[in-house]
Design a protein around this motif. Structure first.
Motif, PDB file in Angstrom:
ATOM      1  N   PHE A   1       0.794  -1.230   0.000  1.00  0.00           N
ATOM      2  CA  PHE A   1       0.000   0.000   0.000  1.00  0.00           C
ATOM      3  C   PHE A   1       0.824   1.276   0.000  1.00  0.00           C
ATOM      4  O   PHE A   1       0.268   2.360   0.098  1.00  0.00           O
ATOM      5  CB  PHE A   1      -0.926   0.017   1.222  1.00  0.00           C
ATOM      6  N   GLY A   2       2.155   1.158  -0.063  1.00  0.00           N
ATOM      7  CA  GLY A   2       2.974   2.360  -0.063  1.00  0.00           C
ATOM      8  C   GLY A   2       3.145   2.938   1.323  1.00  0.00           C
ATOM      9  O   GLY A   2       2.698   2.353   2.309  1.00  0.00           O
ATOM     10  N   ILE A   3       3.762   4.116   1.380  1.00  0.00           N
ATOM     11  CA  ILE A   3       4.096   4.668   2.692  1.00  0.00           C
ATOM     12  C   ILE A   3       3.001   5.571   3.242  1.00  0.00           C
ATOM     13  O   ILE A   3       3.169   6.226   4.260  1.00  0.00           O
ATOM     14  CB  ILE A   3       5.452   5.417   2.673  1.00  0.00           C
ATOM     15  N   GLY A   4       1.848   5.602   2.588  1.00  0.00           N
ATOM     16  CA  GLY A   4       0.725   6.424   3.075  1.00  0.00           C
ATOM     17  C   GLY A   4       0.076   5.798   4.292  1.00  0.00           C
ATOM     18  O   GLY A   4       0.571   4.835   4.877  1.00  0.00           O
ATOM     19  N   GLN A   5      -1.092   6.337   4.648  1.00  0.00           N
ATOM     20  CA  GLN A   5      -1.729   5.902   5.891  1.00  0.00           C
ATOM     21  C   GLN A   5      -2.383   4.528   5.796  1.00  0.00           C
ATOM     22  O   GLN A   5      -2.543   3.858   6.808  1.00  0.00           O
ATOM     23  CB  GLN A   5      -2.761   6.938   6.328  1.00  0.00           C
ATOM     24  N   SER A   6      -2.759   4.083   4.583  1.00  0.00           N
ATOM     25  CA  SER A   6      -3.482   2.802   4.507  1.00  0.00           C
ATOM     26  C   SER A   6      -2.628   1.642   5.000  1.00  0.00           C
ATOM     27  O   SER A   6      -3.142   0.735   5.660  1.00  0.00           O
ATOM     28  CB  SER A   6      -3.992   2.523   3.098  1.00  0.00           C
ATOM     29  N   SER A   7      -1.330   1.668   4.697  1.00  0.00           N
ATOM     30  CA  SER A   7      -0.494   0.562   5.167  1.00  0.00           C
ATOM     31  C   SER A   7      -0.429   0.559   6.696  1.00  0.00           C
ATOM     32  O   SER A   7      -0.392  -0.497   7.326  1.00  0.00           O
ATOM     33  CB  SER A   7       0.912   0.658   4.581  1.00  0.00           C
ATOM     34  N   LYS A   8      -0.481   1.755   7.319  1.00  0.00           N
ATOM     35  CA  LYS A   8      -0.445   1.845   8.781  1.00  0.00           C
ATOM     36  C   LYS A   8      -1.743   1.317   9.375  1.00  0.00           C
ATOM     37  O   LYS A   8      -1.755   0.589  10.375  1.00  0.00           O
ATOM     38  CB  LYS A   8      -0.247   3.288   9.239  1.00  0.00           C
ATOM     39  N   ILE A   9      -2.850   1.717   8.739  1.00  0.00           N
ATOM     40  CA  ILE A   9      -4.153   1.263   9.252  1.00  0.00           C
ATOM     41  C   ILE A   9      -4.240  -0.262   9.173  1.00  0.00           C
ATOM     42  O   ILE A   9      -4.688  -0.922  10.118  1.00  0.00           O
ATOM     43  CB  ILE A   9      -5.291   1.939   8.462  1.00  0.00           C
ATOM     44  N   LEU A  10      -3.763  -0.812   8.057  1.00  0.00           N
ATOM     45  CA  LEU A  10      -3.792  -2.272   7.918  1.00  0.00           C
ATOM     46  C   LEU A  10      -2.951  -2.932   9.011  1.00  0.00           C
ATOM     47  O   LEU A  10      -3.348  -3.949   9.593  1.00  0.00           O
ATOM     48  CB  LEU A  10      -3.261  -2.657   6.540  1.00  0.00           C
ATOM     49  N   MET A  11      -1.810  -2.331   9.307  1.00  0.00           N
ATOM     50  CA  MET A  11      -0.951  -2.855  10.375  1.00  0.00           C
ATOM     51  C   MET A  11      -1.703  -2.844  11.715  1.00  0.00           C
ATOM     52  O   MET A  11      -1.664  -3.825  12.472  1.00  0.00           O
ATOM     53  CB  MET A  11       0.297  -1.961  10.465  1.00  0.00           C
TER      54      MET A  11
END
Lengths: 266, 263
Positions: free
Chosen positions: A133-143
């Protein structure tokens, strides 16, 4: 005499003692002052303040960040990821737990795999999510979702197994439909469990968002910590940690408030 | 009081088995029992004789191995209509207030809100709890909680009341008081009751008929019609010579069961 025996009965019961609000808060304040005071005094005297920074330096930094807008810029990103991820993970995990508890033999098929996934060190998935998902917020939310969903699932599932069978039987004898049972018995029964999992998961959610930010991002407290570390700026690192703690405490207080509201009947 | 020619509830050749750890245990065997319309029948027996299991079958919560139960001649399949159960431990919803608990069966029936409230208030008054509508069950004593549970069952207004040692957990004094109140309430509605208890005095004082069951596997061992006039004084009836005689006979039957069944 009755008074004396009453006092004794109260003081011997496990954790049953009542303390006044003032004594609790004064004690907390004293512990806080003592620890930060020791830190402040020893830093620069017993050890070099370069390694452990200093409460006063951290406070200065927070004020400075407040001034130039950095504080909200990073805090809001982390807060958003943690809260959105927590919400998705809690709802998803809880529904999964309820659903699986009702699913008969299906539960027996799925459960060992859930536990196998749970035992994975999920923080090591962060690089994968960033590839996806790249370095945006979606990858963080998924984490964050990956961090919180298991505790939510497990608590909801255990809560379902602990529902008083007599209450369900009682509802059945009144010919209650399953929607009635869900609203009157199932959801209120597992509310305690869900609230516990929210409280446990606040910490998990912050770990998830910060770890993902450490691995790859351009915003957020995790990013601020790695950035400070690259600059050998220990005050920056500690400032980031303090801000994470503040978020955790604030969220926890919110949940406690909710708990008081929902569990009034106890 | 009982209408002689029609059985409201009939149990025929009932056999119930439990499967635990690969072994079958027979809980009830060859149970044959009729409860007429408006009749109050008590079942007494030592603990573990399957008394409660009998009720579970009538509520449709448990499938028998063979035989079955019938209401108005219809076999019980799933939870039957118009059967109200009073549980040993009250089964009140702890997160609902007293009045909401009493309203529960009416809410499930889908009655209008106003009617629910009116009926719940009427019943709370009947059981002497009008000032406690907004209390939570945890704030009440055992006797008061029992009253709420009774009010809830009366709100449902079933044709058959199934009661599983409802006064069991209460202390002796409260037990007599609640029993008396329940008897008065029941005499005013006159519906059929199947009442499970291990208290012989309670059984005689309440019932038209007392059934004695043998220890596992539960079988019906003896039956005693109780010919004491109604309305009865729940407590003072104990000093009646007929009562004393019945008590002696039933006790003899029950204690005899300890040394093996009669069959």
């Amino acid at each position: 005499m009755a008074e004396a025996s009453k006092r004794r009965a109260r003081s011997t019961s496990f954790r049953g003692r009542e303390y006044s609000k003032a004594s609790v808060w004064l004690g907390r304040l004293a512990v806080f002052v003592l620890l930060t005071g020791l830190w402040e005094l020893l830093s620069g005297r017993a050890f070099n303040s370069f390694w452990l920074s200093k409460p006063s330096l951290i406070a200065d930094r927070i004020v400075q960040m407040l001034g130039d807008g950095d504080l909200w810029y990073h805090m809001s990103a982390t807060l958003q990821e943690a809260v959105v991820g927590l919400a998705i993970g809690m709802v998803g995990g809880t529904l999964l737990g309820i659903g699986l508890a009702f699913s008969g033999i299906f539960e027996r098929w799925i459960y060992p795999f859930m536990m196998a996934l749970y035992s994975l060190p999920r923080v090591s998935l962060a690089p994968l999510f960033i590839v996806w998902f790249g370095i945006g917020q979606s990858s963080k939310i998924l984490m964050v979702v990956a961090m919180v969903i298991f505790v939510a699932f497990y608590n909801a599932f255990e809560g379902m197994r602990n529902i008083d069978k007599d209450l369900m039987d009682m509802m059945s004898t009144y010919k209650a439909k399953w929607t009635h049972k869900l609203r009157w018995v199932v959801l209120p029964s597992i509310t305690v469990w869900i609230l516990t999992s929210v409280r446990l998961n606040i910490g998990m959610a912050l770990i998830g968002s910060v770890i993902a930010e450490l691995v790859g991002s351009n915003r957020g407290l995790g990013y601020y910590i790695t950035y400070s570390s690259n600059m050998l700026d220990t005050t920056g690192i500690f400032t980031g940690l303090v801000l994470i703690m503040l978020i955790a405490v604030a969220l926890e207080q919110l949940v406690l408030l909710l708990e008081r509201l929902l569990l009034r009947y106890r | 009081m009982a209408n002689d020619n029609q059985a409201k509830l009939s149990i025929r050749d009932l056999k119930v088995e439990f499967r635990a750890k690969g072994r079958n245990t027979v809980a009830l065997d060859g149970v044959h029992l009729d409860v007429k319309d408006g009749e109050f029948v008590s079942v007494v027996g030592p603990s573990g004789c399957g008394k409660s299991t009998l009720l579970k079958v009538v509520t449709g919560l448990l499938q028998p191995a063979s035989g079955g139960a019938f209401i108005d001649g219809q076999p019980i399949d799933g939870v039957p209509d118009r059967v109200g159960m009073v549980f040993q431990n009250d089964a009140l919803l702890p997160w609902k207030t007293v009045v909401q608990n009493v309203r529960l069966p009416l809410a499930i029936k889908g009655l209008p809100d106003k009617e629910q409230r009116r009926e719940a208030e009427r019943l709370l008054k009947l059981v002497g709890l009008e000032g406690f509508a907004s209390f939570y069950p945890k704030q009440l004593s055992g006797g008061m909680r029992k009253r709420v549970a009774l009010a809830r069952t009366f709100a449902y207004d079933p044709d058959i009341y199934l009661m599983d040692e409802p006064f069991g957990p209460l202390d002796a004094q409260t037990r007599v008081k609640i029993g008396e109140e329940f008897l008065r309430m029941w005499e005013s509605v006159g519906k059929s009751v199947l009442f499970i208890t291990h208290d012989i005095e309670e059984a005689i004082a309440l019932s038209d008929r007392v059934i004695v069951m043998s220890p596992r596997p539960g079988r019906i061992k003896a039956e005693f019609p109780i010919q004491l006039a109604r309305p009865r004084p729940f407590y003072d009836i104990r000093f009646d010579p007929v009562f004393k005689e019945l008590q002696k006979e039933i006790w003899a039957q029950m204690s005899d069961g300890a040394s093996g069944g009669v069959h």
